[in-house]
Write a protein that holds these residues in place. Structure first.
Motif, short mmCIF file in Angstrom:
data_model
loop_
_atom_site.label_atom_id
_atom_site.label_comp_id
_atom_site.label_asym_id
_atom_site.label_seq_id
_atom_site.Cartn_x
_atom_site.Cartn_y
_atom_site.Cartn_z
N UNK A 54 0.81 -1.23 0.00
CA UNK A 54 0.00 0.00 0.00
C UNK A 54 0.84 1.28 0.00
N UNK A 55 2.00 1.23 0.66
CA UNK A 55 2.89 2.39 0.67
C UNK A 55 3.38 2.69 -0.75
N UNK A 56 3.79 1.66 -1.46
CA UNK A 56 4.27 1.85 -2.83
C UNK A 56 3.15 2.35 -3.74
N UNK A 57 1.95 1.81 -3.58
CA UNK A 57 0.82 2.27 -4.41
C UNK A 57 0.54 3.74 -4.14
N UNK A 58 0.54 4.13 -2.87
CA UNK A 58 0.30 5.53 -2.54
C UNK A 58 1.35 6.43 -3.18
N UNK A 59 2.63 6.05 -3.04
CA UNK A 59 3.69 6.90 -3.58
C UNK A 59 3.74 6.89 -5.10
N UNK A 60 3.35 5.81 -5.73
CA UNK A 60 3.25 5.82 -7.19
C UNK A 60 2.18 6.81 -7.63
N UNK A 61 1.06 6.81 -6.92
CA UNK A 61 -0.03 7.73 -7.25
C UNK A 61 0.37 9.17 -6.97
N UNK A 62 0.77 9.46 -5.73
CA UNK A 62 1.09 10.84 -5.35
C UNK A 62 2.32 11.36 -6.08
N UNK A 63 3.36 10.54 -6.16
CA UNK A 63 4.58 10.95 -6.86
C UNK A 63 4.35 11.13 -8.34
N UNK A 64 3.57 10.23 -8.93
CA UNK A 64 3.25 10.35 -10.35
C UNK A 64 2.52 11.64 -10.66
N UNK A 65 1.56 12.00 -9.80
CA UNK A 65 0.84 13.26 -9.99
C UNK A 65 1.80 14.45 -9.93
N UNK A 66 2.67 14.46 -8.93
CA UNK A 66 3.62 15.57 -8.79
C UNK A 66 4.59 15.62 -9.96
N UNK A 67 4.95 14.48 -10.48
CA UNK A 67 5.94 14.43 -11.55
C UNK A 67 5.39 14.91 -12.89
N UNK A 68 4.09 14.75 -13.12
CA UNK A 68 3.59 15.04 -14.47
C UNK A 68 2.48 16.08 -14.56
N UNK A 69 1.76 16.35 -13.47
CA UNK A 69 0.64 17.28 -13.58
C UNK A 69 1.07 18.73 -13.37
N UNK A 70 0.26 19.63 -13.91
CA UNK A 70 0.55 21.06 -13.78
C UNK A 70 0.23 21.55 -12.38
N UNK A 71 0.75 22.72 -12.07
CA UNK A 71 0.51 23.32 -10.77
C UNK A 71 -0.99 23.54 -10.55
N UNK A 72 -1.69 23.95 -11.58
CA UNK A 72 -3.12 24.19 -11.46
C UNK A 72 -3.89 22.91 -11.12
N UNK A 73 -3.48 21.79 -11.69
CA UNK A 73 -4.15 20.51 -11.41
C UNK A 73 -3.79 19.97 -10.04
N UNK A 84 8.56 25.99 -5.88
CA UNK A 84 8.89 26.00 -7.30
C UNK A 84 8.57 24.64 -7.94
N UNK A 85 8.01 24.66 -9.12
CA UNK A 85 7.61 23.42 -9.78
C UNK A 85 8.76 22.45 -9.99
N UNK A 86 10.00 22.88 -10.25
CA UNK A 86 11.08 21.89 -10.33
C UNK A 86 11.25 21.11 -9.03
N UNK A 87 11.01 21.74 -7.89
CA UNK A 87 11.10 21.04 -6.61
C UNK A 87 9.95 20.04 -6.48
N UNK A 88 8.75 20.46 -6.88
CA UNK A 88 7.59 19.56 -6.84
C UNK A 88 7.86 18.35 -7.74
N UNK A 89 8.38 18.59 -8.93
CA UNK A 89 8.69 17.50 -9.86
C UNK A 89 9.75 16.56 -9.27
#
Length: 121
Positions: free
Chosen positions: A11-30, A42-47
Motif C-alpha cells: 500500500x505504501x508503494x501504491x500511494x507513492x506511485x499515485x502521489x509521486x506520479x501526480x507531482x511528476x507530471x501534472x501542472x501546478x493548477x491541477x 517552485x515546480x522543479x522542486x515539486x517534480x
C-alpha cells in the motif's frame, strides 16, 4: 517478518506511485486543489519530489522481488520517511495541522517498512 513487510510495502508503494506520479507530471493548477503547498514551492522542486517518491515506491518493490540489491528497500523506505518529515514541517509552517495525520501515518509506515526490510539485508 517477510509477510508483514509486504502488508506495509504494497500500500505504501501504491500511494507513492499515485502521489509521486501526480507531482511528476501534472501542472501546478491541477495539483493545487489536492496539494495547496504547490503554490509556494517552485515546480522543479515539486517534480523532483514526485520523481523521488516514484523511485522510492520502485525501491520498496523491485529489490525484494528480484533479490538484486535488497538493501535498496531499506534505503527507499528511509528516504520516504525523510520525505514525510519534510512534509510535516511544510504543513506545520502553513498551519495545516488538519493534514499532518497523513504525514505521520506515512512516516510510521515507512519507518516500520525500513525496519522489516532489514530482516533480509
Amino acid at each position: 517478518m517477510y509477510v508483514a513487510y509486504w502488508i506495509l510495502a504494497v500500500p505504501l508503494a501504491v500511494f507513492y506511485l499515485w502521489a509521486g506520479g501526480k507531482k511528476a507530471i501534472q501542472s501546478q493548477e491541477r495539483l493545487r486543489p489536492l496539494m495547496g503547498w504547490v503554490d509556494r514551492t517552485p515546480m522543479p522542486v515539486v517534480r523532483l519530489l514526485g520523481v523521488l517518491e516514484v523511485l522510492g515506491a520502485a525501491g520498496l518493490m523491485l529489490p525484494p522481488l528480484t533479490g538484486v540489491a535488497p538493501w535498496l528497500a531499506v534505503a527507499a523506505a528511509i528516504g520516504l520517511a525523510l520525505i514525510q518529515v519534510g512534509g510535516t514541517v511544510v504543513h506545520l509552517s502553513r498551519r495545516e495541522a488538519n493534514v499532518i495525520w497523513l504525514n505521520l501515518l506515512l512516516l510510521v509506515a515507512a519507518a516500520a517498512t525500513a525496519w522489516l526490510a532489514t530482516a533480509w539485508v
